[in-house]
Design a protein around this motif. Sequence first.
Motif, mmCIF file in Angstrom:
data_model
loop_
_atom_site.group_PDB
_atom_site.id
_atom_site.type_symbol
_atom_site.label_atom_id
_atom_site.label_comp_id
_atom_site.label_asym_id
_atom_site.label_seq_id
_atom_site.Cartn_x
_atom_site.Cartn_y
_atom_site.Cartn_z
ATOM 1 N N ALA A 1 -4.856 -40.618 -25.925
ATOM 2 C CA ALA A 1 -2.876 -41.114 -26.054
ATOM 3 C C ALA A 1 -2.818 -40.199 -25.944
ATOM 4 C CB ALA A 1 -3.346 -42.124 -26.990
ATOM 5 N N ARG A 2 -3.033 -39.005 -26.471
ATOM 6 C CA ARG A 2 -2.843 -38.218 -27.193
ATOM 7 C C ARG A 2 -1.310 -37.074 -25.857
ATOM 8 N NH1 ARG A 2 -6.514 -35.025 -29.213
ATOM 9 N NH2 ARG A 2 -5.969 -36.119 -31.450
ATOM 10 N N VAL A 3 -1.919 -36.680 -24.578
ATOM 11 C CA VAL A 3 -0.636 -35.896 -23.641
ATOM 12 C C VAL A 3 -0.009 -37.087 -23.138
ATOM 13 C CG1 VAL A 3 -0.888 -35.021 -20.987
ATOM 14 C CG2 VAL A 3 -2.969 -35.270 -22.680
ATOM 15 N N LYS A 4 0.498 -38.569 -22.971
ATOM 16 C CA LYS A 4 1.721 -38.626 -22.518
ATOM 17 C C LYS A 4 2.974 -38.245 -24.731
ATOM 18 C CE LYS A 4 3.515 -43.268 -22.000
ATOM 19 N NZ LYS A 4 3.187 -45.150 -21.349
ATOM 20 N N ALA A 5 2.054 -39.109 -25.287
ATOM 21 C CA ALA A 5 2.258 -38.635 -26.665
ATOM 22 C C ALA A 5 3.382 -36.949 -26.530
ATOM 23 C CB ALA A 5 1.913 -38.828 -28.010
ATOM 24 N N VAL A 6 2.141 -36.331 -26.642
ATOM 25 C CA VAL A 6 3.319 -34.447 -26.778
ATOM 26 C C VAL A 6 3.679 -34.676 -26.175
ATOM 27 C CG1 VAL A 6 1.954 -32.160 -26.853
ATOM 28 C CG2 VAL A 6 0.789 -34.418 -27.749
ATOM 29 N N LEU A 7 3.510 -34.770 -24.586
ATOM 30 C CA LEU A 7 5.341 -34.085 -23.485
ATOM 31 C C LEU A 7 5.882 -34.994 -24.485
ATOM 32 C CD1 LEU A 7 2.279 -34.996 -20.699
ATOM 33 C CD2 LEU A 7 3.699 -32.140 -21.437
ATOM 34 N N LYS A 8 6.519 -36.100 -24.632
ATOM 35 C CA LYS A 8 7.025 -36.710 -25.566
ATOM 36 C C LYS A 8 7.991 -36.002 -26.604
ATOM 37 C CE LYS A 8 7.517 -42.107 -25.073
ATOM 38 N NZ LYS A 8 7.550 -43.116 -25.199
ATOM 39 N N ALA A 9 6.965 -35.050 -27.646
ATOM 40 C CA ALA A 9 7.539 -34.333 -28.207
ATOM 41 C C ALA A 9 7.988 -33.213 -27.496
ATOM 42 C CB ALA A 9 5.988 -34.320 -28.874
ATOM 43 N N ALA B 1 0.571 -27.053 -22.134
ATOM 44 C CA ALA B 1 0.539 -25.154 -22.507
ATOM 45 C C ALA B 1 2.027 -25.276 -21.486
ATOM 46 C CB ALA B 1 -0.731 -24.708 -22.273
ATOM 47 N N GLN B 2 1.793 -25.347 -20.246
ATOM 48 C CA GLN B 2 3.252 -25.181 -19.810
ATOM 49 C C GLN B 2 4.421 -25.926 -20.032
ATOM 50 O OE1 GLN B 2 1.129 -25.749 -15.588
ATOM 51 N NE2 GLN B 2 -0.027 -23.822 -15.633
ATOM 52 N N ALA B 3 4.142 -26.730 -20.318
ATOM 53 C CA ALA B 3 5.414 -27.461 -20.773
ATOM 54 C C ALA B 3 6.068 -27.073 -21.791
ATOM 55 C CB ALA B 3 5.028 -29.263 -20.837
ATOM 56 N N ALA B 4 4.832 -27.443 -23.096
ATOM 57 C CA ALA B 4 5.470 -25.787 -24.101
ATOM 58 C C ALA B 4 6.187 -25.302 -23.570
ATOM 59 C CB ALA B 4 4.271 -26.377 -25.458
ATOM 60 N N ALA B 5 5.732 -24.154 -22.973
ATOM 61 C CA ALA B 5 5.922 -22.877 -22.825
ATOM 62 C C ALA B 5 7.592 -22.750 -22.214
ATOM 63 C CB ALA B 5 5.341 -22.620 -22.163
#
Length: 381
Positions: free
Chosen positions: A94-102, A126-130
Motif C-alpha cells: 500500500a506504500r507507493v500509492k500513498a507516498v505519491l499522494k503525499a 525517488a524521482q517524484a520526490a526530486a
Amino acid sequence: MSVRTIGVVMNGVTGRMGYRQHLVRSVLAINEQGGVTLSDGSRVTLRPVLVGRNADKLARIAAAHGIPDHTTDLDAALADDGNLIYFDAQVTSARVKAVLKAVDAGKHVYAEKPTAESVQEAVALAQAAAAKGVKNGVVQDKLFLPGLLKLKRLVDGGFFGRILSVRGEFGYWVFEGDWQEAQRPSWNYRAEDGGGIVLDMFPHWHYVMENLFGRVTSVYAHATTHIPERVDERGERYAATADDAAYGIFELEGGVVAQINSSWTVRVNRDELVEFQVDGTHGSAVAGLRDCRAQHRAATPKPVWNPDLPVTARFRDDWQTVPDNAEFDNGFKIQWELYVRHVLEDAPFPYDFASGARGVQLAELGLRSSAEGRRIEVPQL
C-alpha cells in the motif's frame, strides 16, 4: 528559546512497528523530552495525525495517548497546510500509492523500508520526490543500534586493517500459528501481499553493508519457503507463498565478501537475534544489537586442529568487550530527530529514497538470483 509545533501525518500506526517504534518510542518520546533541538537552540515538537483504515483502532490508540487528531481520510490529512511531514508504515503493497499522494501534496516524506515492492517503483518514488522538491527519507534503523555503532567505531578507527569478510546471522522461530500464536502478521508470508524475508531483510543488509563496508557489486542468493502452510490471525490455514528463509553471498567493492543468513525458521543459539562477524588482517569483531566484542591480531590464539582430544580452550574468553563510551538512545528516535532537522534546516540526511531504491534493487536481484540459480551483478542505479 521558542518552541514550534509541526504536524506529522502518520499512516500505519495500527501496525506493530508503526505503533511501538515510530509513534510511542519516537514521536511521543521526542515530545516528552521537549522536542527536537535545532542548531539555533530552538525546539520543535511533533503533532501526530493518525491515519489508517480502521477507525476503531485509531480511536483506541488516540485515546490511550491523548492524541486529538485521527482520521481514515488520508486526503484530508494531506490537505492541511500545518502538516509538513507524511510518514508511512503501512504494509509494503500500500506504500507507493500513498507516498505519491503525499509527494503530490507537497509534503516531506519519511517511510519505512522497503519503499516499494519493485525497483522500478522505488526509483519512481525517488524521482517524484526530486521533481517536486520535497525532502525524503527511508528508515534505516539498524545503523543506529549500539552494537553496530560500536562496530562502525572500529571500522572508522582502522581496527580491522584490510577487511576480508563479513558473516551475518539473523532470525528466530516464528510460530506457525496453530498450537502457538505467530509473533509476526500473516501477510509477511504471502507474496501477493508484499511478504517475504528477502524483500523485508535484504534492504536492511544493503544499507548496513553500504554504510559500513562498501557498495554491493554482486549477489548470489537462495530463497526458500521452509514452512508451506501457516495459520492466520483468524485461526484459518493459508498457503505460505512467500520465502521465509534466504541465504545470501554478497561481493562488495574492495574485495570484501559478505555471507548473510536470514530466517524466520531458525531457533536461536547465539547471544543476540542478529550478529555480524567482521574479519580483517589486523583484527576481528562480532557485533549484535547491543554488544560488540573484538579480538586484535596480537591477542589472537593459535588453535590446533585435533579431533582426538577434547577442546579445553574457551575461545570466547579471548575476545575483548568494546566499551559503550556513549549513551545510546532508541535508533528509530535518533533517525526521526535527524529527519526533522533535515526538513527544517537542511541538516545532512543521506538515507533518502535513492538509498531506499538501492535496497529494493538488492532484494529484487536476490530473488532473481534464487530463481535463476546464479550470481548476479548489481549495477549502480
